[in-house]
Motif scaffolding. Structure first.
Motif, PDB file in Angstrom:
ATOM      1  N   MET A 102       0.908  -1.414  -0.031  1.00 48.95           N
ATOM      2  CA  MET A 102      -0.145   0.109   0.115  1.00 48.95           C
ATOM      3  C   MET A 102       0.927   1.263  -0.026  1.00 48.95           C
ATOM      4  SD  MET A 102      -3.133  -0.790   2.533  1.00 48.95           S
ATOM      5  CE  MET A 102      -4.349  -2.361   2.063  1.00 48.95           C
ATOM      6  N   LEU A 103       1.877   1.200   0.713  1.00 55.14           N
ATOM      7  CA  LEU A 103       2.690   2.303   0.615  1.00 55.14           C
ATOM      8  C   LEU A 103       3.538   2.689  -0.829  1.00 55.14           C
ATOM      9  CD1 LEU A 103       4.579   1.799   3.901  1.00 55.14           C
ATOM     10  CD2 LEU A 103       3.102   3.682   3.493  1.00 55.14           C
ATOM     11  N   LYS A 104       3.534   1.568  -1.517  1.00 54.05           N
ATOM     12  CA  LYS A 104       3.963   1.890  -2.877  1.00 54.05           C
ATOM     13  C   LYS A 104       2.874   2.544  -3.670  1.00 54.05           C
ATOM     14  CE  LYS A 104       7.243  -2.243  -3.165  1.00 54.05           C
ATOM     15  NZ  LYS A 104       8.117  -1.375  -2.655  1.00 54.05           N
ATOM     16  N   PHE A 105       1.583   2.256  -3.627  1.00 48.65           N
ATOM     17  CA  PHE A 105       0.506   2.851  -4.120  1.00 48.65           C
ATOM     18  C   PHE A 105       0.330   4.207  -3.597  1.00 48.65           C
ATOM     19  CE2 PHE A 105      -4.159   3.706  -3.617  1.00 48.65           C
ATOM     20  CZ  PHE A 105      -4.354   3.636  -5.185  1.00 48.65           C
ATOM     21  N   ARG A 106       0.721   4.555  -2.355  1.00 44.06           N
ATOM     22  CA  ARG A 106       0.693   5.913  -1.940  1.00 44.06           C
ATOM     23  C   ARG A 106       1.710   6.589  -2.572  1.00 44.06           C
ATOM     24  NH1 ARG A 106       4.004   8.066   2.808  1.00 44.06           N
ATOM     25  NH2 ARG A 106       5.264   6.959   1.558  1.00 44.06           N
ATOM     26  N   HIS A 107       3.042   6.179  -2.567  1.00 43.58           N
ATOM     27  CA  HIS A 107       3.944   6.831  -3.515  1.00 43.58           C
ATOM     28  C   HIS A 107       3.645   7.315  -5.049  1.00 43.58           C
ATOM     29  CE1 HIS A 107       8.380   7.814  -4.372  1.00 43.58           C
ATOM     30  NE2 HIS A 107       8.138   7.067  -5.491  1.00 43.58           N
ATOM     31  N   TRP A 108       2.956   6.355  -5.380  1.00 43.31           N
ATOM     32  CA  TRP A 108       2.503   6.492  -6.810  1.00 43.31           C
ATOM     33  C   TRP A 108       1.183   7.640  -6.682  1.00 43.31           C
ATOM     34  CZ3 TRP A 108      -2.941   5.775  -8.364  1.00 43.31           C
ATOM     35  CH2 TRP A 108      -2.966   5.823  -9.866  1.00 43.31           C
ATOM     36  N   LEU A 109       0.628   7.548  -5.791  1.00 48.29           N
ATOM     37  CA  LEU A 109      -0.455   8.742  -5.648  1.00 48.29           C
ATOM     38  C   LEU A 109       0.140  10.119  -5.341  1.00 48.29           C
ATOM     39  CD1 LEU A 109      -3.291   7.348  -3.029  1.00 48.29           C
ATOM     40  CD2 LEU A 109      -3.443   8.120  -5.551  1.00 48.29           C
ATOM     41  N   ALA A 110       1.090  10.146  -4.585  1.00 54.35           N
ATOM     42  CA  ALA A 110       1.837  11.206  -4.005  1.00 54.35           C
ATOM     43  C   ALA A 110       2.750  11.926  -5.009  1.00 54.35           C
ATOM     44  CB  ALA A 110       2.661  10.883  -2.548  1.00 54.35           C
ATOM     45  N   HIS A 111       3.100  11.281  -6.138  1.00 56.16           N
ATOM     46  CA  HIS A 111       4.143  11.699  -6.892  1.00 56.16           C
ATOM     47  C   HIS A 111       3.622  11.801  -8.325  1.00 56.16           C
ATOM     48  CE1 HIS A 111       7.245  11.854  -4.039  1.00 56.16           C
ATOM     49  NE2 HIS A 111       6.778  10.910  -3.354  1.00 56.16           N
ATOM     50  N   GLY A 112       2.220  12.178  -8.338  1.00 55.96           N
ATOM     51  CA  GLY A 112       1.685  12.485  -9.996  1.00 55.96           C
ATOM     52  C   GLY A 112       1.159  11.537 -10.719  1.00 55.96           C
ATOM     53  N   ARG A 113       1.123  10.173 -10.179  1.00 58.10           N
ATOM     54  CA  ARG A 113       0.308   9.038 -11.164  1.00 58.10           C
ATOM     55  C   ARG A 113       0.626   9.041 -12.499  1.00 58.10           C
ATOM     56  NH1 ARG A 113      -5.528  10.858  -8.940  1.00 58.10           N
ATOM     57  NH2 ARG A 113      -4.920  11.558  -6.738  1.00 58.10           N
ATOM     58  N   TYR A 114       1.890   9.264 -12.663  1.00 52.88           N
ATOM     59  CA  TYR A 114       2.276   9.148 -13.981  1.00 52.88           C
ATOM     60  C   TYR A 114       2.813   7.855 -14.732  1.00 52.88           C
ATOM     61  CZ  TYR A 114       6.890  10.118 -12.445  1.00 52.88           C
ATOM     62  OH  TYR A 114       8.236   9.882 -11.913  1.00 52.88           O
ATOM     63  N   TRP A 115       2.990   6.823 -13.762  1.00 52.47           N
ATOM     64  CA  TRP A 115       3.319   5.390 -14.229  1.00 52.47           C
ATOM     65  C   TRP A 115       2.156   4.482 -13.894  1.00 52.47           C
ATOM     66  CZ3 TRP A 115       5.504   7.956  -9.812  1.00 52.47           C
ATOM     67  CH2 TRP A 115       5.376   7.129  -8.974  1.00 52.47           C
ATOM     68  N   ASN A 116       2.440   3.383 -14.572  1.00 59.41           N
ATOM     69  CA  ASN A 116       1.372   2.260 -14.160  1.00 59.41           C
ATOM     70  C   ASN A 116       1.668   1.816 -12.860  1.00 59.41           C
ATOM     71  OD1 ASN A 116       0.073   2.532 -16.872  1.00 59.41           O
ATOM     72  ND2 ASN A 116       1.405   0.951 -17.654  1.00 59.41           N
ATOM     73  N   VAL A 117       0.654   1.753 -12.118  1.00 57.37           N
ATOM     74  CA  VAL A 117       0.702   1.258 -10.670  1.00 57.37           C
ATOM     75  C   VAL A 117       0.241  -0.325 -10.553  1.00 57.37           C
ATOM     76  CG1 VAL A 117      -1.679   1.803 -10.108  1.00 57.37           C
ATOM     77  CG2 VAL A 117       0.383   1.738  -8.395  1.00 57.37           C
ATOM     78  N   GLY A 118       1.114  -0.938  -9.866  1.00 52.75           N
ATOM     79  CA  GLY A 118       0.713  -2.337 -10.008  1.00 52.75           C
ATOM     80  C   GLY A 118      -0.640  -2.804  -9.094  1.00 52.75           C
ATOM     81  N   SER A 119      -0.939  -2.197  -7.988  1.00 54.75           N
ATOM     82  CA  SER A 119      -2.031  -2.335  -7.321  1.00 54.75           C
ATOM     83  C   SER A 119      -3.047  -1.130  -7.052  1.00 54.75           C
ATOM     84  CB  SER A 119      -2.024  -3.234  -5.980  1.00 54.75           C
ATOM     85  OG  SER A 119      -1.575  -4.435  -6.473  1.00 54.75           O
ATOM     86  N   ASN A 120      -4.233  -0.965  -7.183  1.00 57.73           N
ATOM     87  CA  ASN A 120      -5.165   0.120  -6.702  1.00 57.73           C
ATOM     88  C   ASN A 120      -5.885  -0.455  -5.442  1.00 57.73           C
ATOM     89  OD1 ASN A 120      -6.652   2.241  -6.661  1.00 57.73           O
ATOM     90  ND2 ASN A 120      -7.266   2.188  -8.908  1.00 57.73           N
ATOM     91  N   TYR A 121      -5.593   0.379  -4.469  1.00 58.44           N
ATOM     92  CA  TYR A 121      -6.232   0.152  -3.466  1.00 58.44           C
ATOM     93  C   TYR A 121      -7.285   1.036  -3.054  1.00 58.44           C
ATOM     94  CZ  TYR A 121      -2.105  -2.833  -2.388  1.00 58.44           C
ATOM     95  OH  TYR A 121      -1.023  -3.861  -2.397  1.00 58.44           O
ATOM     96  N   LYS A 122      -8.482   0.409  -2.286  1.00 58.97           N
ATOM     97  CA  LYS A 122      -9.566   1.432  -2.132  1.00 58.97           C
ATOM     98  C   LYS A 122      -9.514   1.721  -0.629  1.00 58.97           C
ATOM     99  CE  LYS A 122     -12.118   1.158  -5.849  1.00 58.97           C
ATOM    100  NZ  LYS A 122     -12.262   2.365  -6.540  1.00 58.97           N
ATOM    101  N   PHE A 123     -10.293   2.888  -0.264  1.00 57.21           N
ATOM    102  CA  PHE A 123      -9.861   3.457   0.849  1.00 57.21           C
ATOM    103  C   PHE A 123     -10.427   2.389   2.066  1.00 57.21           C
ATOM    104  CE2 PHE A 123     -12.104   5.476   4.656  1.00 57.21           C
ATOM    105  CZ  PHE A 123     -10.984   6.197   5.100  1.00 57.21           C
ATOM    106  N   GLN A 124     -11.365   1.817   1.840  1.00 53.52           N
ATOM    107  CA  GLN A 124     -11.875   0.632   2.925  1.00 53.52           C
ATOM    108  C   GLN A 124     -10.621  -0.466   3.174  1.00 53.52           C
ATOM    109  OE1 GLN A 124     -14.599   1.494   4.447  1.00 53.52           O
ATOM    110  NE2 GLN A 124     -14.215  -0.109   5.879  1.00 53.52           N
ATOM    111  N   ASP A 125     -10.162  -0.911   2.002  1.00 57.12           N
ATOM    112  CA  ASP A 125      -9.054  -1.739   2.106  1.00 57.12           C
ATOM    113  C   ASP A 125      -7.931  -1.154   2.922  1.00 57.12           C
ATOM    114  OD1 ASP A 125     -10.378  -3.691   0.805  1.00 57.12           O
ATOM    115  OD2 ASP A 125      -9.663  -2.779  -1.210  1.00 57.12           O
ATOM    116  N   ALA A 126      -7.423  -0.019   2.592  1.00 59.51           N
ATOM    117  CA  ALA A 126      -6.381   0.528   3.269  1.00 59.51           C
ATOM    118  C   ALA A 126      -6.877   0.662   4.914  1.00 59.51           C
ATOM    119  CB  ALA A 126      -5.949   1.827   2.621  1.00 59.51           C
TER     120      ALA A 126
END
Length: 171
Positions: free
Chosen positions: A132-156
Protein backbone atom coordinates in the motif's frame (compact mmCIF):
# COMPACT_ATOMS: atom_id res chain seq x y z
CA UNK A 1 10.62 18.01 21.69
CA UNK A 2 6.96 16.99 22.06
CA UNK A 3 5.44 15.19 19.07
CA UNK A 4 2.16 16.62 17.76
CA UNK A 5 -1.02 14.62 18.25
CA UNK A 6 -1.99 12.65 15.17
CA UNK A 7 -5.41 12.75 13.53
CA UNK A 8 -7.30 9.56 14.30
CA UNK A 9 -8.22 6.99 11.68
CA UNK A 10 -11.86 7.46 12.66
CA UNK A 11 -11.60 11.20 11.92
CA UNK A 12 -10.16 10.42 8.50
CA UNK A 13 -12.91 7.87 7.83
CA UNK A 14 -15.59 10.33 8.97
CA UNK A 15 -14.21 13.02 6.67
CA UNK A 16 -14.16 10.52 3.81
CA UNK A 17 -17.79 9.58 4.46
CA UNK A 18 -18.79 13.25 4.68
CA UNK A 19 -17.05 14.07 1.38
CA UNK A 20 -18.71 11.09 -0.31
CA UNK A 21 -22.15 12.06 1.02
CA UNK A 22 -21.61 15.69 0.00
CA UNK A 23 -20.74 14.70 -3.54
CA UNK A 24 -23.78 12.46 -3.81
CA UNK A 25 -25.98 15.28 -2.52
CA UNK A 26 -24.46 17.85 -4.88
CA UNK A 27 -24.95 15.58 -7.89
CA UNK A 28 -28.50 14.69 -6.82
CA UNK A 29 -31.48 16.02 -8.76
CA UNK A 30 -32.78 17.40 -5.46
CA UNK A 31 -29.73 19.67 -5.09
CA UNK A 32 -30.65 23.37 -5.41
CA UNK A 33 -27.81 23.88 -7.91
CA UNK A 34 -28.43 20.75 -9.99
CA UNK A 35 -30.34 22.40 -12.83
CA UNK A 36 -27.90 25.29 -13.25
CA UNK A 37 -24.80 23.11 -12.88
CA UNK A 38 -25.86 20.22 -15.10
CA UNK A 39 -28.21 21.91 -17.57
CA UNK A 40 -26.26 20.78 -20.65
CA UNK A 41 -25.39 17.31 -19.33
CA UNK A 42 -26.96 14.03 -20.30
CA UNK A 43 -27.98 11.92 -17.28
CA UNK A 44 -25.19 9.47 -18.12
CA UNK A 45 -22.67 12.34 -18.07
CA UNK A 46 -23.82 13.41 -14.60
CA UNK A 47 -23.45 9.82 -13.40
CA UNK A 48 -19.99 9.51 -14.97
CA UNK A 49 -18.79 12.78 -13.43
CA UNK A 50 -20.09 11.77 -10.01
CA UNK A 51 -18.36 8.41 -10.31
CA UNK A 52 -15.09 10.13 -11.21
CA UNK A 53 -15.37 12.51 -8.26
CA UNK A 54 -16.11 9.65 -5.87
CA UNK A 55 -13.13 7.67 -7.21
CA UNK A 56 -10.87 10.71 -6.78
CA UNK A 57 -12.14 11.26 -3.23
CA UNK A 58 -11.39 7.62 -2.46
CA UNK A 59 -7.82 8.03 -3.74
CA UNK A 60 -7.26 11.23 -1.77
CA UNK A 61 -8.63 9.73 1.43
CA UNK A 62 -6.43 6.67 0.92
CA UNK A 63 -3.40 8.94 0.52
CA UNK A 64 -4.19 10.75 3.78
CA UNK A 65 -4.83 7.47 5.58
CA UNK A 66 -1.52 5.95 4.48
CA UNK A 67 0.34 9.15 5.37
CA UNK A 68 -1.22 8.86 8.84
CA UNK A 69 0.07 5.30 9.19
CA UNK A 70 3.54 6.45 8.16
CA UNK A 71 3.38 9.17 10.81
CA UNK A 72 2.42 6.61 13.46
CA UNK A 73 5.26 4.29 12.45
CA UNK A 74 7.80 7.11 12.44
CA UNK A 75 6.55 8.46 15.78
CA UNK A 76 6.86 4.97 17.26
CA UNK A 77 10.35 4.58 15.73
CA UNK A 78 11.57 7.83 17.29
CA UNK A 79 10.07 7.02 20.69
CA UNK A 80 11.70 3.59 20.71
CA UNK A 81 15.02 4.86 19.34
CA UNK A 82 15.23 7.55 22.01
CA UNK A 83 13.85 5.35 24.80
CA UNK A 84 15.42 2.72 26.99
CA UNK A 85 13.16 -0.29 26.33
CA UNK A 86 14.95 -3.61 25.95
CA UNK A 87 12.61 -5.30 23.47
CA UNK A 88 14.15 -6.44 20.17
CA UNK A 89 12.44 -3.78 18.07
CA UNK A 90 13.59 -0.92 20.29
CA UNK A 91 17.16 -2.25 20.31
CA UNK A 92 17.17 -2.49 16.51
CA UNK A 93 15.63 0.99 16.16
CA UNK A 94 18.38 2.43 18.36
CA UNK A 95 20.98 0.90 16.03
CA UNK A 96 19.25 2.41 13.01
CA UNK A 97 18.90 5.74 14.83
CA UNK A 98 22.63 5.89 15.51
CA UNK A 99 23.24 5.60 11.74
CA UNK A 100 20.34 7.56 10.28
CA UNK A 101 18.76 9.54 13.08
CA UNK A 102 15.26 10.72 12.15
CA UNK A 103 15.95 9.92 8.49
CA UNK A 104 15.32 6.19 8.82
CA UNK A 105 13.92 4.67 5.64
CA UNK A 106 10.32 3.69 6.14
CA UNK A 107 10.28 0.47 4.16
CA UNK A 108 13.86 -0.76 4.47
CA UNK A 109 14.50 0.21 8.09
CA UNK A 110 11.23 0.56 9.98
CA UNK A 111 8.92 -1.91 8.21
CA UNK A 112 11.59 -4.55 7.76
CA UNK A 113 12.48 -4.35 11.45
CA UNK A 114 8.84 -4.85 12.33
CA UNK A 115 8.41 -7.71 9.85
CA UNK A 116 11.43 -9.55 11.20
CA UNK A 117 10.10 -9.29 14.76
CA UNK A 118 6.48 -10.28 14.07
CA UNK A 119 4.77 -13.58 13.54
CA UNK A 120 1.86 -14.20 11.16
CA UNK A 121 -0.77 -12.72 10.85
CA UNK A 122 0.89 -9.44 11.93
CA UNK A 123 3.80 -10.02 9.55
CA UNK A 124 1.29 -10.37 6.70
CA UNK A 125 -0.34 -7.08 7.71
CA UNK A 126 3.03 -5.34 7.46
CA UNK A 127 3.57 -6.92 4.03
CA UNK A 128 0.19 -5.60 2.90
CA UNK A 129 1.09 -2.19 4.25
CA UNK A 130 4.35 -2.24 2.30
CA UNK A 131 2.40 -2.79 -0.93
CA UNK A 132 0.00 0.00 0.00
CA UNK A 133 2.91 2.36 0.61
CA UNK A 134 4.03 1.81 -2.97
CA UNK A 135 0.51 2.80 -4.01
CA UNK A 136 0.75 5.87 -1.75
CA UNK A 137 4.05 6.77 -3.43
CA UNK A 138 2.29 6.57 -6.80
CA UNK A 139 -0.51 8.83 -5.53
CA UNK A 140 1.83 11.36 -3.97
CA UNK A 141 4.13 11.67 -6.96
CA UNK A 142 1.77 12.38 -9.80
CA UNK A 143 0.37 9.02 -10.91
CA UNK A 144 2.35 9.18 -14.14
CA UNK A 145 3.34 5.51 -14.30
CA UNK A 146 1.34 2.30 -14.21
CA UNK A 147 0.71 1.22 -10.67
CA UNK A 148 0.69 -2.46 -9.82
CA UNK A 149 -2.21 -2.46 -7.38
CA UNK A 150 -5.01 0.01 -6.79
CA UNK A 151 -6.22 0.03 -3.18
CA UNK A 152 -9.60 1.30 -2.11
CA UNK A 153 -10.01 3.41 1.01
CA UNK A 154 -11.84 0.66 2.87
CA UNK A 155 -9.03 -1.85 2.20
CA UNK A 156 -6.40 0.62 3.33
CA UNK A 157 -8.44 1.46 6.43
CA UNK A 158 -8.53 -2.19 7.52
CA UNK A 159 -4.75 -2.51 7.24
CA UNK A 160 -4.09 0.90 8.83
CA UNK A 161 -6.35 0.08 11.76
CA UNK A 162 -4.64 -3.28 12.26
CA UNK A 163 -1.21 -1.64 12.30
CA UNK A 164 -2.15 1.18 14.65
CA UNK A 165 -4.43 -0.67 17.06
CA UNK A 166 -3.03 -4.21 17.01
CA UNK A 167 0.68 -3.93 16.30
CA UNK A 168 2.07 -0.58 17.47
CA UNK A 169 0.49 -0.45 20.94
CA UNK A 170 1.46 -4.06 21.59
CA UNK A 171 5.14 -3.16 21.80
Amino acid sequence: MQMPELVSLVDIADYHADADASLRSYFSKTSPTYTARFAVYLPSEVTAELSGRIDETDLRSTLVLLARVEAALRKDYIARAQGKSSDDISIEFRKIYRQRGRRARLEEDILETWKSALQNPEREIMSQLKGMLKFRHWLAHGRYWNVGSNYKFQDAYIVADAVITNILPAY
